[in-house]
Design a protein around this motif. Structure first.
Motif, mmCIF file in Angstrom:
data_model
loop_
_atom_site.group_PDB
_atom_site.id
_atom_site.type_symbol
_atom_site.label_atom_id
_atom_site.label_comp_id
_atom_site.label_asym_id
_atom_site.label_seq_id
_atom_site.Cartn_x
_atom_site.Cartn_y
_atom_site.Cartn_z
ATOM 1 N N ILE A 64 1.289 -1.658 0.499
ATOM 2 C CA ILE A 64 0.046 0.235 -0.234
ATOM 3 C C ILE A 64 0.812 1.593 0.020
ATOM 4 C CG2 ILE A 64 -1.318 0.850 1.368
ATOM 5 C CD1 ILE A 64 -2.721 -1.137 2.530
ATOM 6 N N ARG A 65 1.840 1.514 0.911
ATOM 7 C CA ARG A 65 2.810 2.845 0.857
ATOM 8 C C ARG A 65 3.180 3.122 -0.282
ATOM 9 N NH1 ARG A 65 4.169 0.945 6.845
ATOM 10 N NH2 ARG A 65 3.298 2.009 8.165
ATOM 11 N N ASN A 72 2.627 1.292 -3.046
ATOM 12 C CA ASN A 72 1.935 2.165 -4.441
ATOM 13 C C ASN A 72 1.635 3.500 -4.397
ATOM 14 O OD1 ASN A 72 1.782 -0.366 -6.250
ATOM 15 N ND2 ASN A 72 -0.094 -1.216 -5.050
ATOM 16 N N SER A 73 2.016 3.730 -2.900
ATOM 17 C CA SER A 73 1.381 5.371 -2.914
ATOM 18 C C SER A 73 2.414 6.026 -3.276
ATOM 19 C CB SER A 73 0.871 5.825 -1.238
ATOM 20 O OG SER A 73 2.072 5.788 -0.799
ATOM 21 N N PHE A 74 3.905 4.772 -2.766
ATOM 22 C CA PHE A 74 4.909 6.999 -3.465
ATOM 23 C C PHE A 74 5.336 6.313 -4.619
ATOM 24 C CE2 PHE A 74 5.545 5.867 1.067
ATOM 25 C CZ PHE A 74 5.774 7.902 1.609
ATOM 26 N N CYS A 75 4.192 5.466 -5.637
ATOM 27 C CA CYS A 75 4.296 5.406 -7.170
ATOM 28 C C CYS A 75 4.270 6.648 -7.895
ATOM 29 C CB CYS A 75 3.964 3.710 -7.837
ATOM 30 S SG CYS A 75 4.514 2.965 -7.596
ATOM 31 N N THR A 76 4.673 7.934 -7.733
ATOM 32 C CA THR A 76 3.921 9.149 -7.680
ATOM 33 C C THR A 76 5.036 10.130 -8.663
ATOM 34 O OG1 THR A 76 4.350 10.313 -5.892
ATOM 35 C CG2 THR A 76 2.257 9.585 -6.139
ATOM 36 N N ASN A 101 6.850 11.958 -6.020
ATOM 37 C CA ASN A 101 6.952 11.228 -5.178
ATOM 38 C C ASN A 101 9.099 11.029 -5.929
ATOM 39 O OD1 ASN A 101 8.796 9.216 -3.699
ATOM 40 N ND2 ASN A 101 8.973 7.950 -4.633
ATOM 41 N N ASP A 151 9.609 4.434 -0.435
ATOM 42 C CA ASP A 151 9.670 4.939 -1.139
ATOM 43 C C ASP A 151 10.975 4.705 -1.430
ATOM 44 O OD1 ASP A 151 11.167 5.119 0.979
ATOM 45 O OD2 ASP A 151 10.639 7.176 1.752
#
Length: 416
Positions: A90-91, A93-97, A100, A360
């Motif tokens: 979950i973490r 995927n949240s940083f695959c931006t 980031n 991350d």
């Protein structure tokens, strides 16, 4: 003189031991197996300022489930019910931006260039010999789409002050006249280089042993004794107790479990990678390390052999060789390099290891707030060799209670 205990004998532990010894400390290194045979051993050996994009990036998310559930893909997640894994996914995927990547690219550039400069300084030292070369790195591209992505990355690299350019087939022939590649073109990152990781680690170990640094191999630390908000001692699998003034944990992916004993949350998963060696032949007559861009396979040439490494399997602490994954590396290499036909019996020194991956894509390096004499340095994923000298210098600065040469806030132990 302070006594320093380093738990973990990979590249981060050895460079920490080296710089701490040079600063005048009494150092002991504790390794659960043999020095240098874990994650550092089969590493591709690349020093990569070009890797300024964190492991968690939009490109990985875009491929998403298509990759993560395909056992033949470069990035495979072996399904299992594990709350730590679920939280990590979950973490991650949240940083695959893009955010980031933007937030971290200057830091990753700076720490990589810092580490590269330390490698060059060490080459001029008489302490130990090792084979570092500023070779550059090729990203070989078969597909137009991938080449376009690399063009974008080269432009970004240039904006960050890194040297790089796109090569067409003629340019590739000029760079490597004795080899031939079945590709459209390549990105060439000129600041990158390569070392032989295991040889480097053993060279540092041999030097430090002569200097009086103590190495304890086959020594698994199973317990920690704490008193007055400090670590008092560590206990190994044979109930031997070791005392020190400062304790540094550089035990890779295993550091995450150790940290739980201090109520410290440093989420990590082991990204299993594989490697093997092949003797040099006519098809492998090149000197520039390369990554097969679509397949994420790293190919590193040395004097008498070439190292092939790749894949990322999130599969717990299993270090078994998965022949299918190894064959994927072999088949991809055969498809990119003309005239190459690696047979199974030509693959030597098959290896699997666990890269410590943070959600991350940024390492953890810092001092504990709860235990005043504890420092942790881990989570380097696939750039541990690249950042080895920088890690050792930063750890030494923390022990010396000096400000490190660069801002390390991004690697804060308490960011999750």
């Amino acid at each position: 003189m302070k006594n320093i205990a380093i738990i973990g004998g990979g590249i981060s532990g050895l460079f920490s031991a080296y710089f701490l010894h040079k600063s005048g400390y009494k150092v002991s290194v504790y390794e659960s197996s043999k020095i240098g045979v874990e994650c550092s051993y089969g590493n591709a050996g690349l020093t990569v300022p070009s890797h300024f994009e964190a492991l968690a990036n939009p490109g990985v998310l875009k491929k998403g489930l298509k990759w993560m559930l395909n056992p033949n893909s470069p990035f495979f997640l072996k399904p299992r019910f594990d709350m730590d894994l679920i939280k990590w996914i979950i973490r991650f995927n949240s940083f695959c931006t893009k955010k980031n990547v933007e937030n971290n690219k200057y830091f990753l550039r700076d720490i990589s260039l810092y580490s590269t400069s330390l490698y060059k300084d060490l080459m001029n030292s008489t302490d130990f010999d090792f084979d570092y070369k500023n070779t550059g790195l090729l990203m070989l591209c078969k597909e137009e789409k991938t080449l376009k992505e690399e063009e974008h990355l080269i432009k970004e690299a240039n904006e960050l002050g890194l040297k790089g350019r796109i090569l067409n087939q003629d340019d590739l022939k000029q760079l490597e006249p004795n080899a031939s590649f079945d590709v459209l073109g390549a990105a060439y990152y000129e600041d990158d280089g390569r070392v032989q990781p295991y040889d480097l680690i053993i060279a540092i170990k041999n030097y430090l042993e002569k200097e009086g640094v103590v190495f304890k191999e086959d020594c698994t630390i199973k317990d920690i004794n704490i008193s007055n908000v400090k670590i008092d001692s560590i206990v190994d699998n044979n109930n031997n107790v070791y005392y020190a003034d400062e304790f540094i944990f550089t035990a890779g992916v295993y550091t995450s479990n150790i940290a739980k004993k201090f109520n410290l949350n440093i989420p990590m998963q082991g990204g299993k990678g594989f490697s093997f060696k092949v003797d040099k032949n006519d098809a492998l007559n090149f000197t520039t390390p390369m990554i097969l861009a679509e397949e994420k396979v790293a190919i590193t040439p040395y004097d008498s052999y070439v190292n092939f490494a790749g894949t990322m399997m999130i599969c717990g602490e299993d270090k078994s060789i998965v022949q299918r994954r190894v064959n994927n590396i072999r088949n991809a290499s055969n498809n990119y390099i003309n005239g190459l036909d690696i047979k199974e019996n030509q693959m030597d020194d098959l290896w699997a290891g666990l890269r410590p991956c943070s959600p991350d894509g940024i390492p953890y390096i810092g001092r504990s707030k709860e235990l005043s004499n504890l420092i942790i340095a881990t989570g380097h994923a696939m750039i541990g060799i690249s950042l080895g000298p920088a890690t050792g210098k930063i750890v030494t600065s923390l022990i010396n209670e000096e400000k490190p040469d660069l801002d390390i806030e991004k690697m804060n132990l308490y960011r999750f």
